[in-house]
Design an enzyme around this catalytic site. Structure first.
Site, PDB file in Angstrom:
ATOM      1  N   GLN A 219       0.919  -1.045   0.136  1.00 14.17           N
ATOM      2  CA  GLN A 219      -0.085   0.002  -0.074  1.00 14.17           C
ATOM      3  C   GLN A 219       0.946   1.303   0.077  1.00 14.17           C
ATOM      4  OE1 GLN A 219      -2.854  -0.071   3.321  1.00 14.17           O
ATOM      5  NE2 GLN A 219      -4.262   0.946   2.344  1.00 14.17           N
ATOM      6  N   HIS A 223       1.116   3.501  -3.514  1.00 11.55           N
ATOM      7  CA  HIS A 223       0.415   5.194  -3.764  1.00 11.55           C
ATOM      8  C   HIS A 223       1.322   6.393  -4.257  1.00 11.55           C
ATOM      9  CE1 HIS A 223      -2.891   3.020  -1.972  1.00 11.55           C
ATOM     10  NE2 HIS A 223      -3.449   4.178  -2.400  1.00 11.55           N
ATOM     11  N   TYR A 373       9.158 -16.984  -6.380  1.00 11.97           N
ATOM     12  CA  TYR A 373      10.119 -17.419  -7.167  1.00 11.97           C
ATOM     13  C   TYR A 373      11.102 -18.161  -6.477  1.00 11.97           C
ATOM     14  CZ  TYR A 373       8.179 -14.917 -11.712  1.00 11.97           C
ATOM     15  OH  TYR A 373       7.549 -14.742 -12.340  1.00 11.97           O
ATOM     16  N   LEU A 402      -5.994  -3.566 -10.871  1.00  5.19           N
ATOM     17  CA  LEU A 402      -5.712  -4.806 -10.402  1.00  5.19           C
ATOM     18  C   LEU A 402      -5.192  -4.631  -9.108  1.00  5.19           C
ATOM     19  CD1 LEU A 402      -2.934  -6.831 -12.674  1.00  5.19           C
ATOM     20  CD2 LEU A 402      -2.351  -6.010 -10.370  1.00  5.19           C
ATOM     21  N   TYR A 403      -4.376  -3.810  -8.776  1.00  3.75           N
ATOM     22  CA  TYR A 403      -3.845  -3.788  -7.521  1.00  3.75           C
ATOM     23  C   TYR A 403      -4.586  -3.503  -6.285  1.00  3.75           C
ATOM     24  CZ  TYR A 403       1.078  -3.947  -6.187  1.00  3.75           C
ATOM     25  OH  TYR A 403       2.461  -4.367  -5.821  1.00  3.75           O
ATOM     26  N   HIS A 406      -7.325  -6.154  -1.312  1.00  3.82           N
ATOM     27  CA  HIS A 406      -7.990  -6.131  -0.080  1.00  3.82           C
ATOM     28  C   HIS A 406      -8.387  -7.124   0.791  1.00  3.82           C
ATOM     29  CE1 HIS A 406      -8.649  -1.921  -2.052  1.00  3.82           C
ATOM     30  NE2 HIS A 406      -8.322  -1.797  -0.744  1.00  3.82           N
TER      31      HIS A 406
END
Lengths: 604, 604
Positions: A219, A223, A373, A402-403, A406
């Site tokens: 987050q 932002h 990975y 897409l991000y 939540h």
């Protein structure tokens, strides 16, 4: 190259679609929900546009022609034929030899023994990292091609940097159904959709031991470039296209100046309980923060930060504080080598070093955990030098969309034996000052995040999710399968193929009718879980935008990536040795323990 | 890597230098000369900074260290040693094999027989054009590295797009002399400099038969990206970094909307004397033009154009009118193929086609004439695809500065047997309406431009020139030889080496004392004439910025450069066959004659 179809071949009536919306925020603070007029001009007569069926394959461009015809522009697609469906010989060979993205993904996320060996062979490892950088970069159109106001290329897609880019153009408004020609005449009711598909039945913990350090990093980090200008609509951004560290320093020169101490390059701080914290908002009048006007917050609960939104949650405030301290620490280090440097040069050079640290930690700690990975990811910008890699980035509307992660958010967090529900923490830094910053950080470390999957969305965040889905519709995103094709994945053939869960598949089929009509975001979250923190389609669409955004930063380009840019070899080394653990351990007062994006082993 | 020198090694005191100025305009209309406060904070104690001597060679970066020392960062320069003076083995070989830029230039501008052959061998010609594109592009730092407020790299050099870029950083304000350590303590008096070096003795015609079509093209074309924000200073731009055709359509969406007719994609026009012209300013209230408040101009002499500055001269108005007509003509062509397209799509697509035409004509007509290359220059963007070429551009302060080509301006122009002095034409479109647009265009074709050399600057433009030189000093540009080194040319060793003219050399030596102290612009114009329209240094510094700006346009990138972007093959062909002659001949009422950047053979 023209195909006759039973269509009228009429274009939509122009006029800028001023789409409007809100959201993108974690908590649905009502004051953020500003609305503007929505004037989508409907086409005077709904035409049957053959391009509504997206007939061109392999990224060919569809162009409507008169008399119900269309043509596909197959330039540079490696294919030809009416619908760019026939591969050239070389494309055919490449396609035949190249394993499916899912197979590659499974290979990279398992076989730890293979990767333990590869990770230790520098030559081979470098070649693989170069491939990761370049192949991911190639997936992103750079310069950007589309924006959300037109379903064809315009000069504004490049020159108007207020637009978020688009990987796929919007579905024309004149098409027979919201998803083109497939699916129902109306998209499913949002509340019903949320109830059936998204809302948490019971908390599903993230299966890779992901903690709240990870959730708040995501987050705090994103932002800086997801800065939707809600007053203008979900397609418009105030941001600058990448890792500009504006979340730490401020987005414009006025804010940046307001947050500086103007001594030794450092940021303004204040001491509270013997620790350094950001200044109170009342002491930095030039800064404006998103504190809600209708909620009473004491003046000693309001802080001036680089991002107006970081007032929202104590987790964001914790990251903001740590980065502020790190900047000031770096200034101190620089001053040791350069006692003669003035405030300006210390500040500017520390900001360049912080940018490098952010990218290093994001790739080597954050993306490494996110992707799961077994290939060790490394930040080595020199691998892109001299290649076709483009050192310029535009944030895409789909990446922002897409991000919205939540489901990671749990229903609450326990700090030092006190339980806080999510809503208890909104605009409330009190938990940090009651328990101490270090205690709060350790609570983030020790708390499990939720699994990023269907039916795991906290009930209190329902309004945010609703806005996300509504914005996706305003922006007329193409469906999940269209994005799967765009990013070289095979489209899903059925709802069960998508979800792997018969019950969820049945619900979705009832809502959408056709797998081709599943909305982008809904498909991303309902996809069957894979080896990474997010399902595969999210990895393979978000991955290119992420890698591109990180490596296209100016500091990664040949003229920047050298010691003198960062105040000499000492500054360069700060970047090259940065890690999440070092970042926190160097800036916590009482010592650090288990700093990581995973809960410590043995955590219940 | 550190060297001890007798310096105190103190940095300049920070604080944004708010440099302020004017100019960039052809006529020194006094209302344009706005001033602001100039606060260069002097260093508290003037330090002897070893970097003031620019000791690092081959583009190594100098960094001041404590105790009067410095170090050179030689990363990626192909050199090592304290001052990056020792070539690596591979650099030595490359340097030894590669001919001097002057030799290459002489080769390309002569030997017409050789080039007549090469121009006809497609494979060889393509390879050479690719080399021109890539090698010129490599000379420009992309992303940009420096701006005018700091003499070191900052994040703002990239993220603050209001800055013009800088190829070389400013000379630190704390250095012993204005040019670093060389030259006098004070730069020459500007008026004396202009009188001795710049002012026209008698009109020297351009020796390659260049006409006023060329001069006005240069001005009309470059002002789309040279958009200095004079209120903020000569280092700040309102522009967007390249060929955005904002000189035709307007810089922002508000202006663009104001200039549209909203029918069939076309721009607003009006009929005067049976011909299409731009609308009167009174009819487009949203547009503001740079008409001087203190000069009485009738309402029928004021027009609304894409660039506020194009009110200034009838030559600019002529180009504005022709491009407006061309846009509307292209809309008509598009409509033939796409009768179903709405106004918006016709407008946006025509704008993309016009962008392509501008680039095509600029490379194949304008730069071809400017360079006097015998190699046939072609616009083939696909040659850069898949290479390291960066499709993003920033306008550089030095490019703007360099492009003050006022010696081209003659003392007057004869239209249909009426003589107009330059000052007669300021803000005056009357010559066009008195004689007719076609007659005026033919007057531009038939009038010789001045030679771009010393002592050929029209007296009436003295105030503009003065502002140019003053701005160069405010921006603290490094000297001519520093730019020669930056762009891989050997530095001049003496004033005679620079000018080739003993009298001029003596004057310059008296003014500057040291060849290393000659200011950038002064050196550019006083350099001995070469085979091109401008002297060699201007070709070899301006050339990279020009080629980069043209080829880095988004329409040249792989995802744009295909028929569908331009409305299909018909639109693509409009670009691919564009020429100066076609542009004018398709849009003149009474027919065209001898359209070219040269006066017709036999012109006195």
């Amino acid at each position: 190259m023209q195909k006759v179809m039973a269509t009228k071949g009429k274009e939509e009536k122009g006029g800028m679609r001023v789409v409007v919306g809100v959201a993108g925020v974690v908590l649905a603070a009502s004051f953020l929900f500003m609305r503007g007029p929505l004037h989508e001009t409907p086409a005077p007569e709904a035409p049957d546009d053959p391009c509504c069926a997206f007939p061109c394959e392999n990224q060919g461009v569809c162009m409507t022609l008169p008399n119900k015809t269309y043509s596909c522009d197959c330039t540079d697609t490696g294919h030809y034929g009416d619908d760019c469906e026939i591969p050239t010989w070389i494309s055919w060979v490449t396609k035949s030899l190249k394993p499916d993205p899912e197979t590659i993904h499974n290979l990279i996320t398992s076989n730890w023994l293979l990767w333990a060996v590869v990770n230790r062979i520098p030559f081979l490892h470098s070649r693989l990292m170069t491939y990761v950088y370049i192949s991911r970069g190639d997936m992103v159109d750079s310069p950007p091609t589309y924006e959300s106001d037109h379903h064809y290329i315009t000069l504004d897609a490049y020159f108007n940097e207020s637009y978020y880019g688009r990987a796929l153009p919007p579905i024309p408004a004149h098409c027979p159904t919201p998803m083109g020609v497939v699916g129902h005449k109306e998209l499913p009711d949002v509340d019903e959709l949320i109830k059936k598909v998204f809302l948490r039945r019971e908390f599903i913990p993230e299966p890779h031991d992901t903690n709240l350090m990870f959730q708040y990093y995501a987050q705090h980090f994103t932002h800086q470039f997801f800065r939707t200008d809600y007053k203008k609509g979900p397609h418009i951004t105030k941001g600058q296209g990448g890792v500009d560290v504006s979340n730490i320093y401020g987005l414009n020169e006025q804010d940046r100046r307001a947050l500086r101490s103007w001594e030794n390059g450092k940021l303004k701080t204040q001491e509270i309980n013997g620790e350094e914290f950001p200044p109170y908002l009342k002491d930095v009048p030039a800064i404006s923060m998103d504190y809600p006007p209708n909620v009473p917050i004491p003046e000693t609960g309001k802080f001036a930060l680089g991002h107006p939104f970081f007032a929202l949650l104590p987790g964001l405030f914790a990251y903001a504080t740590i980065w502020m301290r790190e900047h000031n620490r770096v200034c101190g280090e620089l001053q040791k080598t350069h006692p003669d440097w003035d405030d300006e040069r210390l500040y500017q050079t520390a900001r360049l070093i912080i940018t490098g640290e952010v990218i290093k930690i994001t790739i080597e700690d954050y993306v490494q955990h996110l992707s799961q990975y077994k290939l060790r990811l490394t930040f080595e910008p020199q691998l892109t030098h001299g290649t076709r890699f483009q050192y310029h980035n535009r944030i895409h509307a789909e990446f922002n969309h897409l991000y919205h992660w939540h489901p990671l958010v749990p229903d609450g967090i326990k700090v030092n034996n006190t339980n806080y529900a999510i809503m208890d923490m909104a605009f409330n830094t009190q938990p940090i000052f009651k328990h101490g910053l270090d205690e709060f950080i350790h609570a983030m470390v020790n708390s499990r995040a939720g699994a990023l999957t269907s039916r795991n969305h906290a009930h209190s965040l329902h309004p945010v999710l609703k806005k996300v889905i509504e914005n996706g519709r305003l922006l007329r995103f193409q469906g999940l399968n269209a994005y799967r094709r765009r990013f070289a994945m095979r489209p899903f053939t059925s709802f069960l193929d998508l979800t792997g869960d018969p019950d969820l598949a049945a619900d979705l089929e009832g809502l959408y009718g056709d797998i081709e009509a599943v909305e982008f975001y809904v498909g991303l979250v309902t996809e069957r879980p894979g080896p990474s923190i997010t399902p595969l389609t999210m990895v393979n669409t978000g991955g290119p935008w992420s890698v591109k955004g990180l490596l296209a930063n100016p500091i990664c380009s040949p003229r920047y990536w050298k010691p003198s840019t960062f105040g000499g070899e000492e500054g360069f080394q700060i970047i090259k040795t940065a890690s999440l653990e070092k970042l926190f351990c160097a800036n916590m007062k009482s010592g650090c323990k288990n700093i990581s994006f995973k809960v410590p082993p043995g955590t219940p």
